[in-house]
Design a protein around this motif. Structure first.
Motif, PDB file in Angstrom:
ATOM      1  N   TYR A 127       0.683  -1.192   0.146  1.00 19.88           N
ATOM      2  CA  TYR A 127       0.055   0.127  -0.015  1.00 19.88           C
ATOM      3  C   TYR A 127       0.902   1.215   0.092  1.00 19.88           C
ATOM      4  CZ  TYR A 127      -3.787   3.309   1.387  1.00 19.88           C
ATOM      5  OH  TYR A 127      -4.601   4.329   1.306  1.00 19.88           O
ATOM      6  N   GLN A 128       0.541   2.228  -0.894  1.00 17.19           N
ATOM      7  CA  GLN A 128       1.462   3.407  -1.159  1.00 17.19           C
ATOM      8  C   GLN A 128       2.773   3.143  -1.394  1.00 17.19           C
ATOM      9  OE1 GLN A 128      -0.237   6.039   1.981  1.00 17.19           O
ATOM     10  NE2 GLN A 128      -1.715   6.725   0.582  1.00 17.19           N
ATOM     11  N   ALA A 129       3.255   1.922  -1.811  1.00 13.62           N
ATOM     12  CA  ALA A 129       4.701   1.508  -2.177  1.00 13.62           C
ATOM     13  C   ALA A 129       4.996   2.536  -3.493  1.00 13.62           C
ATOM     14  CB  ALA A 129       4.949   0.369  -2.305  1.00 13.62           C
ATOM     15  N   THR A 130       6.358   2.685  -3.448  1.00  7.73           N
ATOM     16  CA  THR A 130       6.516   3.217  -4.818  1.00  7.73           C
ATOM     17  C   THR A 130       6.987   2.229  -5.932  1.00  7.73           C
ATOM     18  OG1 THR A 130       8.953   3.614  -4.297  1.00  7.73           O
ATOM     19  CG2 THR A 130       7.631   5.464  -3.973  1.00  7.73           C
ATOM     20  N   TYR A 131       7.035   2.680  -7.377  1.00 11.17           N
ATOM     21  CA  TYR A 131       7.259   1.503  -8.401  1.00 11.17           C
ATOM     22  C   TYR A 131       7.748   2.153  -9.642  1.00 11.17           C
ATOM     23  CZ  TYR A 131       2.457   2.958  -9.293  1.00 11.17           C
ATOM     24  OH  TYR A 131       1.279   3.541  -9.530  1.00 11.17           O
ATOM     25  N   THR A 132       8.211   1.466 -10.122  1.00  7.83           N
ATOM     26  CA  THR A 132       8.668   1.661 -11.660  1.00  7.83           C
ATOM     27  C   THR A 132       8.072   0.620 -12.556  1.00  7.83           C
ATOM     28  OG1 THR A 132      10.864   0.024 -11.625  1.00  7.83           O
ATOM     29  CG2 THR A 132      11.002   2.656 -11.055  1.00  7.83           C
ATOM     30  N   LEU A 175       1.130   9.195 -12.601  1.00  6.93           N
ATOM     31  CA  LEU A 175       0.338   7.811 -12.319  1.00  6.93           C
ATOM     32  C   LEU A 175       0.969   7.047 -11.197  1.00  6.93           C
ATOM     33  CD1 LEU A 175       0.074   6.814 -15.882  1.00  6.93           C
ATOM     34  CD2 LEU A 175      -1.601   7.813 -14.586  1.00  6.93           C
ATOM     35  N   ASP A 176       1.944   7.594 -10.277  1.00 11.26           N
ATOM     36  CA  ASP A 176       2.741   6.722  -9.780  1.00 11.26           C
ATOM     37  C   ASP A 176       2.303   6.233  -8.489  1.00 11.26           C
ATOM     38  OD1 ASP A 176       4.662   9.807  -8.781  1.00 11.26           O
ATOM     39  OD2 ASP A 176       2.662   9.462  -8.399  1.00 11.26           O
ATOM     40  N   THR A 177       0.933   6.460  -8.073  1.00 12.07           N
ATOM     41  CA  THR A 177       0.400   5.917  -7.119  1.00 12.07           C
ATOM     42  C   THR A 177      -0.773   4.843  -7.225  1.00 12.07           C
ATOM     43  OG1 THR A 177      -1.042   7.654  -6.520  1.00 12.07           O
ATOM     44  CG2 THR A 177       0.913   7.602  -5.482  1.00 12.07           C
ATOM     45  N   ARG A 178      -1.117   4.908  -8.477  1.00  7.25           N
ATOM     46  CA  ARG A 178      -2.338   3.997  -8.830  1.00  7.25           C
ATOM     47  C   ARG A 178      -2.308   2.559  -8.582  1.00  7.25           C
ATOM     48  NH1 ARG A 178      -3.412   6.053 -14.461  1.00  7.25           N
ATOM     49  NH2 ARG A 178      -5.351   4.849 -14.233  1.00  7.25           N
ATOM     50  N   LEU A 179      -1.160   1.966  -8.643  1.00 11.86           N
ATOM     51  CA  LEU A 179      -1.039   0.629  -8.776  1.00 11.86           C
ATOM     52  C   LEU A 179      -1.000   0.131  -7.158  1.00 11.86           C
ATOM     53  CD1 LEU A 179       1.207  -0.471 -11.529  1.00 11.86           C
ATOM     54  CD2 LEU A 179      -1.122  -0.125 -11.400  1.00 11.86           C
ATOM     55  N   THR A 180      -0.681   1.238  -6.260  1.00 15.26           N
ATOM     56  CA  THR A 180      -0.910   0.842  -4.840  1.00 15.26           C
ATOM     57  C   THR A 180      -1.362   1.773  -4.024  1.00 15.26           C
ATOM     58  OG1 THR A 180       1.338   2.191  -4.743  1.00 15.26           O
ATOM     59  CG2 THR A 180       1.710  -0.270  -5.087  1.00 15.26           C
ATOM     60  N   ASP A 181      -2.724   2.150  -4.654  1.00 14.79           N
ATOM     61  CA  ASP A 181      -3.529   3.127  -4.066  1.00 14.79           C
ATOM     62  C   ASP A 181      -4.688   2.452  -3.087  1.00 14.79           C
ATOM     63  OD1 ASP A 181      -5.196   2.770  -6.011  1.00 14.79           O
ATOM     64  OD2 ASP A 181      -5.295   4.501  -6.612  1.00 14.79           O
ATOM     65  N   GLY A 182      -4.751   1.043  -3.374  1.00 11.09           N
ATOM     66  CA  GLY A 182      -5.785   0.253  -2.765  1.00 11.09           C
ATOM     67  C   GLY A 182      -6.976   0.337  -3.155  1.00 11.09           C
ATOM     68  N   LYS A 183      -6.990   1.026  -4.459  1.00 15.15           N
ATOM     69  CA  LYS A 183      -8.453   1.036  -5.187  1.00 15.15           C
ATOM     70  C   LYS A 183      -8.518   0.306  -6.540  1.00 15.15           C
ATOM     71  CE  LYS A 183      -9.980   5.226  -3.186  1.00 15.15           C
ATOM     72  NZ  LYS A 183      -9.161   6.447  -2.892  1.00 15.15           N
ATOM     73  N   GLY A 198      -4.826  -3.806 -18.892  1.00 15.00           N
ATOM     74  CA  GLY A 198      -4.937  -2.640 -18.022  1.00 15.00           C
ATOM     75  C   GLY A 198      -4.841  -3.281 -16.412  1.00 15.00           C
ATOM     76  N   LEU A 199      -3.751  -2.701 -15.807  1.00 16.47           N
ATOM     77  CA  LEU A 199      -3.478  -3.282 -14.555  1.00 16.47           C
ATOM     78  C   LEU A 199      -3.948  -2.271 -13.550  1.00 16.47           C
ATOM     79  CD1 LEU A 199      -1.887  -5.112 -12.413  1.00 16.47           C
ATOM     80  CD2 LEU A 199       0.203  -3.897 -13.223  1.00 16.47           C
ATOM     81  N   THR A 200      -4.602  -2.676 -12.391  1.00 19.69           N
ATOM     82  CA  THR A 200      -5.195  -1.675 -11.537  1.00 19.69           C
ATOM     83  C   THR A 200      -4.643  -1.667 -10.151  1.00 19.69           C
ATOM     84  OG1 THR A 200      -7.345  -0.874 -10.528  1.00 19.69           O
ATOM     85  CG2 THR A 200      -7.289  -3.097 -11.290  1.00 19.69           C
ATOM     86  N   GLU A 201      -3.945  -2.993  -9.799  1.00 16.33           N
ATOM     87  CA  GLU A 201      -3.577  -2.695  -8.396  1.00 16.33           C
ATOM     88  C   GLU A 201      -2.199  -3.922  -8.416  1.00 16.33           C
ATOM     89  OE1 GLU A 201      -4.134  -0.288  -6.327  1.00 16.33           O
ATOM     90  OE2 GLU A 201      -3.437  -1.114  -4.360  1.00 16.33           O
ATOM     91  N   ILE A 202      -1.551  -3.768  -7.555  1.00 16.69           N
ATOM     92  CA  ILE A 202      -0.768  -5.028  -7.121  1.00 16.69           C
ATOM     93  C   ILE A 202      -0.844  -5.240  -5.739  1.00 16.69           C
ATOM     94  CG2 ILE A 202       1.530  -6.092  -7.197  1.00 16.69           C
ATOM     95  CD1 ILE A 202       2.252  -4.688  -9.719  1.00 16.69           C
ATOM     96  N   ILE A 203      -1.290  -6.289  -5.257  1.00 16.47           N
ATOM     97  CA  ILE A 203      -1.570  -6.197  -3.726  1.00 16.47           C
ATOM     98  C   ILE A 203      -0.479  -7.257  -3.229  1.00 16.47           C
ATOM     99  CG2 ILE A 203      -3.102  -7.084  -2.036  1.00 16.47           C
ATOM    100  CD1 ILE A 203      -5.317  -6.785  -4.244  1.00 16.47           C
TER     101      ILE A 203
END
Ligand code: ACM
Ligand code: ZN
Length: 654
Positions: free
Chosen positions: A517-522, A535-543, A647-652
């Motif tokens: 959650y809220q981790a950074t990524y490349t 777009l740097d929070t969308r994959l870890t924004d919990g949504k 389309g990738l929306t989150e990585i949990i």
């Protein structure tokens, strides 16, 4: 006293709320205008011609109203409401017009009480951007929105007239621009667009929407008509001509103004060539003559610079001007254009990227990315207009996505707009909301995205609610509902507050611990239309429902906030039909690492089922297995055989 008057202001349905309002106890007068609607310019002119017919005694003149500032004097008014009628004092016709608008709101709400209102704006720039490039809107529609803006005491319409996918202004110096690029094959915007010539029986100023031919443009005389109409409502039309990016229309007409290393997808002109500056000067000279606005907006945002790296003209320019790199070439370009515009007696506005490589001393910065850019420009002494994407982009969803027409990714509900606070600085001259129209095809949808969020923008620009007590805000929402009713009665489409629903935070709700959650990524393989910096929070924004679009094979590497033991890594993918077709991946591989150098394969997952009957689907691709002391998680995915977009929306991570 201030406390009392703001509470009273909330009790009376006025948006934006007035600076001060005193109501005499107990007296509610019968409303002279039971059938009030949002007035158009000629109805307001009628009132000016014969005010007493509407129960108004008007006094306009130098000593009639004095505000706290020059523009306060220009736009402010005092109103004394008595049983015998209403007296209105203003130093200008604009101030008197705002007084009339206030009076109309009071009448419409049936809350005309005896008392006094003293009112003036807190900020002199209160604007809305209309993007008529992606989707053209006709003259009648623009006038209708100008009526609404004046009703809300908004005073600037920023006209976004080009954005690579449609040129909207007829010019004598360059008639080829509308002739070749105001119509395209596609209803939805696609870059590069397939531009078509003007249909034979096209009537300028209207939208043409026939199979395989879509668009429109304003003739010069129509633009003059819009400018004059707006002026009668104290609204200035500010034209934007994009420099040096978002210029696909120029590429279609004038490939000779582009780098030899560029192609049809190139949206930035070549600043190495002298002809490019000559071309801009010809266009801008005509634009400057046409628009009386003190400002000309010259864009400056998101300029792609890839072709500048290899172009011989650009390299020569960089060497000759002793520029460090392409960033400085951008600021050289903006500076030359700004100098030209300034030499003609106008001021420039540019998006906040014009700060990169050195900000022109006379430029006004329009802050759209992070608020920090606006604050920085203001601290350097430049004027700033705040239009931050996080709060004031009205192209984003205002409600839970699955209840809404397709919109730009992101969530800016009414309360989010209200929560914006203009930083305190004398250089921050105002506020603007931007209605980009990538997804907005027709009039009704335009209005639906505008109202009631524009009510909140009006409140931000005209009134300060910094010190207002909580009941004020509660009252404000009630007032919005009342005013929404008035807008509907006047023929506007307005989003209905009663349909408001929080978007599902499904993922966080169903996962016990989301360690990423809220981790950074490349990432690699992003679709070219995505804008990575935002777009740097969308994959870890919990949504869910805020996906990143990839083209071809994609890869995302997450850095967890600390080393930890993990047992599940789950990619959440979105499948969507329609224009932005995205399919589920055919395969997902998950890799884990302690140090970010040496990775081991944690598992492979393929889709269990693909429900092709629905147009929207969320699918989970979990990989299970215990791994200790992990800080890096990489997910590689392969697109489906039928569509290269994923389309990738989150990585949990659990
Ligand atoms: C912008 O949204 N590119 C200014
Ligand atoms: Zn070049």
């Amino acid at each position: 006293m201030f406390f009392l008057s703001t509470i009273l202001a909330s009790a009376v349905a006025l948006i934006p709320s007035p600076k001060s309002l005193q109501i005499s106890a107990g007296c509610v007068m019968t409303t002279p205008y039971e059938n009030v609607t949002v007035l158009n310019a000629s109805q307001i002119e009628e009132i000016f011609k014969n005010p007493s017919k509407s129960g108004i005694m008007l006094e306009i003149g130098d000593n009639c109203f004095s505000g706290a500032s020059e523009w306060g004097t220009k736009e402010g008014y005092r109103m004394e409401i008595a049983e015998a009628g209403m007296k209105l004092f203003a130093s200008t016709k604009a101030g008197a017009m705002y007084g009339i608008q206030t009076y109309m709101q009071l009448c419409a709400s049936g809350q005309l009480c005896t008392g006094t209102i003293v009112d003036e704006p807190s900020h002199r720039y209160r604007g809305i951007l209309f993007d008529v490039s992606r989707h053209f809107r006709d003259v009648a529609f623009i006038k209708k929105q100008l009526n609404a803006m004046a009703f809300l005491k908004l005073n600037r319409l920023h006209f976004h007239l080009d954005d690579s996918v449609g040129w909207r202004l007829e010019l004598d110096s360059h008639p080829e621009l509308v002739a070749s690029t105001s119509f395209r094959k596609e209803l939805y915007y696609i870059k590069p667009s397939t531009f078509l010539g003007v249909p034979e029986d096209y009537v300028p100023g209207t939208v043409w929407n026939e199979p395989d031919c879509y668009g429109g443009y304003y003739s010069k005389s129509q633009m003059k008509e819009i400018i004059a109409y707006a002026d009668s409502l104290n609204i200035t039309i500010i034209p934007e001509i994009e420099v040096p990016g978002h210029s696909g229309e120029f590429h279609a007409c004038h490939p000779e103004l582009f780098c030899p290393t560029s192609d049809a997808t190139s949206e930035s002109v070549c600043p190495g060539r002298e002809e490019t500056f000559k071309f801009y000067q010809e266009i801008l000279s005509e634009v400057i003559e046409l628009f009386p606005s003190e400002y000309i907006h010259i864009g400056g945002d998101e300029a792609r610079k890839d072709s500048w790296k290899t172009c011989p003209f650009c390299r020569k320019r960089i060497a000759e001007e002793h520029l460090k790199d392409e960033q400085e070439l951008q600021s050289y370009t903006v500076r030359r254009i700004a100098d030209f515009v300034t030499s003609k007696g106008k001021k420039i506005i540019g998006w906040d990227e014009i700060m990169e490589g050195g900000l022109h001393k006379d430029a006004t910065v329009m802050c759209w990315r992070d608020i920090k850019y606006g604050e920085e420009a203001a601290s350097q002494g430049n004027d700033v207009i705040m239009a931050p994407m996080e709060y004031l982009y009205l192209d984003k969803y205002q409600n839970s996505n699955h209840l809404e027409p397709e919109a730009m990714f992101g969530y800016v509900p009414f309360d989010k707009v209200c929560s914006f606070r203009l930083p305190e600085s004398k250089n921050i001259i105002g506020v603007q909301a931007n209605l980009w129209s990538e997804y907005i095809v027709d009039d009704s949808q335009y209005e639906y995205m505008l109202y009631p969020r524009a009510f909140a923008v009006a409140q931000l620009g005209w009134s300060s609610w910094e010190s207002a007590p909580t009941p004020f805000y509660e009252g404000f929402r009630e007032n919005v509902k009342k005013l929404s009713g008035l807008f509907r009665k006047s023929g506007y489409t307005v989003f209905d507050f009663d349909r408001e629903q929080e978007p599902d935070a499904i993922i966080l709700g169903s996962v016990t611990k989301h360690k990423a959650y809220q981790a950074t990524y490349t990432y690699m393989g992003l679709h070219p239309e995505q804008k990575p910096e935002m777009l740097d929070t969308r994959l870890t924004d919990g949504k869910e429902r805020t996906s990143l679009r990839f083209d071809g094979p994609g890869s995302v590497t997450i850095k967890l906030k600390k080393r930890t033991n993990i047992c599940v890594v789950c990619g959440v993918f979105q499948r969507k039909t329609g224009r932005d077709l995205m399919m589920l991946p055919s395969e997902v591989r998950v890799w884990v690492s302690q140090d970010g150098k040496k990775y081991s394969l944690a598992g492979v997952r393929r889709p269990l089922a693909d429900d092709t009957k629905t147009d929207w689907q969320i699918s989970y691709f979990p990989v299970f297995g215990e791994h200790k002391g992990i800080q890096y998680v990489r997910m590689d995915f392969t697109p489906s055989a039928s569509c290269k977009s994923t389309g990738l929306t989150e990585i949990i991570v659990e």
